[in-house]
Structures are given as C-alpha cells and as structure tokens.
Design a protein around this motif. Structure first.
Motif, PDB file in Angstrom:
ATOM      1  N   SER A   1      -0.424  11.661  -4.162  1.00 51.78           N
ATOM      2  CA  SER A   1       0.493  12.538  -3.436  1.00 51.78           C
ATOM      3  C   SER A   1       1.890  12.302  -3.981  1.00 51.78           C
ATOM      4  O   SER A   1       2.380  11.167  -3.957  1.00 51.78           O
ATOM      5  CB  SER A   1       0.468  12.246  -1.933  1.00 51.78           C
ATOM      6  OG  SER A   1      -0.788  12.547  -1.375  1.00 51.78           O
TER       7      SER A   1
ATOM      8  N   VAL B   1       5.720  13.038  -3.456  1.00 48.73           N
ATOM      9  CA  VAL B   1       6.648  13.456  -2.411  1.00 48.73           C
ATOM     10  C   VAL B   1       8.032  13.628  -3.022  1.00 48.73           C
ATOM     11  O   VAL B   1       8.544  12.709  -3.676  1.00 48.73           O
ATOM     12  CB  VAL B   1       6.685  12.429  -1.259  1.00 48.73           C
ATOM     13  CG1 VAL B   1       7.714  12.823  -0.211  1.00 48.73           C
ATOM     14  CG2 VAL B   1       5.301  12.270  -0.643  1.00 48.73           C
TER      15      VAL B   1
ATOM     16  N   ILE C   1       4.302  17.421  -2.260  1.00 52.30           N
ATOM     17  CA  ILE C   1       4.887  17.733  -0.962  1.00 52.30           C
ATOM     18  C   ILE C   1       6.399  17.744  -1.137  1.00 52.30           C
ATOM     19  O   ILE C   1       7.006  16.708  -1.440  1.00 52.30           O
ATOM     20  CB  ILE C   1       4.480  16.697   0.097  1.00 52.30           C
ATOM     21  CG1 ILE C   1       2.954  16.625   0.204  1.00 52.30           C
ATOM     22  CG2 ILE C   1       5.127  17.037   1.447  1.00 52.30           C
ATOM     23  CD1 ILE C   1       2.437  15.411   0.947  1.00 52.30           C
TER      24      ILE C   1
ATOM     25  N   ARG D   1      11.415  11.491   2.860  1.00 52.88           N
ATOM     26  CA  ARG D   1      10.352  10.738   2.178  1.00 52.88           C
ATOM     27  C   ARG D   1       9.274  10.300   3.170  1.00 52.88           C
ATOM     28  O   ARG D   1       8.086  10.416   2.902  1.00 52.88           O
ATOM     29  CB  ARG D   1      10.933   9.522   1.461  1.00 52.88           C
ATOM     30  CG  ARG D   1      11.653   9.845   0.189  1.00 52.88           C
ATOM     31  CD  ARG D   1      12.145   8.585  -0.526  1.00 52.88           C
ATOM     32  NE  ARG D   1      12.965   8.958  -1.649  1.00 52.88           N
ATOM     33  CZ  ARG D   1      14.289   9.064  -1.608  1.00 52.88           C
ATOM     34  NH1 ARG D   1      14.949   8.791  -0.490  1.00 52.88           N
ATOM     35  NH2 ARG D   1      14.971   9.430  -2.665  1.00 52.88           N
TER      36      ARG D   1
ATOM     37  N   GLY E   1       7.128  13.259   4.216  1.00 56.10           N
ATOM     38  CA  GLY E   1       6.181  13.582   3.153  1.00 56.10           C
ATOM     39  C   GLY E   1       5.041  12.586   3.090  1.00 56.10           C
ATOM     40  O   GLY E   1       3.874  12.957   2.909  1.00 56.10           O
TER      41      GLY E   1
ATOM     42  N   SER F   1       0.879  13.183   3.510  1.00 59.15           N
ATOM     43  CA  SER F   1       0.123  12.998   2.271  1.00 59.15           C
ATOM     44  C   SER F   1      -1.353  12.767   2.542  1.00 59.15           C
ATOM     45  O   SER F   1      -1.733  12.216   3.579  1.00 59.15           O
ATOM     46  CB  SER F   1       0.696  11.838   1.459  1.00 59.15           C
ATOM     47  OG  SER F   1       0.456  10.622   2.126  1.00 59.15           O
TER      48      SER F   1
ATOM     49  N   PHE G   1       6.933   8.764  -5.174  1.00 64.23           N
ATOM     50  CA  PHE G   1       8.163   9.393  -4.715  1.00 64.23           C
ATOM     51  C   PHE G   1       8.988   9.772  -5.935  1.00 64.23           C
ATOM     52  O   PHE G   1       9.255   8.929  -6.799  1.00 64.23           O
ATOM     53  CB  PHE G   1       8.955   8.449  -3.809  1.00 64.23           C
ATOM     54  CG  PHE G   1       8.231   8.121  -2.534  1.00 64.23           C
ATOM     55  CD1 PHE G   1       8.230   9.013  -1.477  1.00 64.23           C
ATOM     56  CD2 PHE G   1       7.527   6.937  -2.414  1.00 64.23           C
ATOM     57  CE1 PHE G   1       7.553   8.723  -0.300  1.00 64.23           C
ATOM     58  CE2 PHE G   1       6.849   6.634  -1.237  1.00 64.23           C
ATOM     59  CZ  PHE G   1       6.856   7.527  -0.187  1.00 64.23           C
TER      60      PHE G   1
END
Length: 110
Positions: free
Chosen positions: A8, A10, A40, A76, A79, A83, A90
C-alpha cells in the motif's frame, strides 16, 4: 498475483496537483505488478484541482480520500488505516520513483 495487494503506497498531499500527478505517473511505470500494489492519496483540503485525480486512470488501484486541513501526519495515518497491503510505503507528493523502487523495497523486506 493475489486478491489483496502486497504493498500500500500512501501519499499525503495539499495543493500540489502537478507534482502529485508526476508521482502517480512514476508509480504507473513500476516494474512491480500493478495488481500487487494500491495507492491511497489523502488530500488535506486542496483547493487547486487535486480532487480531479480521483477520476483519472493510472493503471493501478487508486483511492482518493479528502480530509480538511489536519496535516500530513494525520493524512499518513488515515491512509495507513485504509490500507489493505501487507507492507506500507509512504511517499511524498513530489517524488519521482525509480521504476524498480517498489520491486526493490518488496525484495528487501521479504
């Protein structure tokens, strides 16, 4: 690959639609399989057209989330909560990722 992504990504953002688009384009050029990651984007109240990103096609799963002026750290965290991947990455909204960045990160973490 699998039903849920393994990664994921973010991205918190605020009023940086042009640089965010470049970051998303670089994610679209990754050698890591597009079904292996999700992106995301957490928009912290942008007024510059950033919400239009949600309707664009990048070739990977993209979720757009809007929050109102709570800052990058809260973005953050929001997100991360949304996730579905086993690994979190990140990325800032002004990063041009090398095309093998996600593959290298996954390999290093495996």
């Amino acid at each position: 690959m699998c039903n849920s992504p393994s990664v994921s990504v973010v991205i918190p953002t605020y009023n940086r639609v042009a640089s965010l688009r470049r970051t998303l384009d670089s994610l679209g050029r990754q050698t890591y399989p597009v079904d292996g990651f999700e992106v995301i984007v957490v928009d912290d109240g942008s007024t510059d057209g950033t919400p239009a990103i949600a309707g664009e096609e990048f070739g990977f799963s993209l979720r757009y989330v809007h929050q109102s002026g709570q800052g990058a750290t809260v973005a953050r965290n929001a997100g991360a909560r949304l996730s579905q991947g086993q690994m979190l990455v990140f990325v800032d909204d002004d990063i041009d990722l090398h095309r093998e960045a996600l593959a290298a990160l996954v390999q290093a973490l495996d």
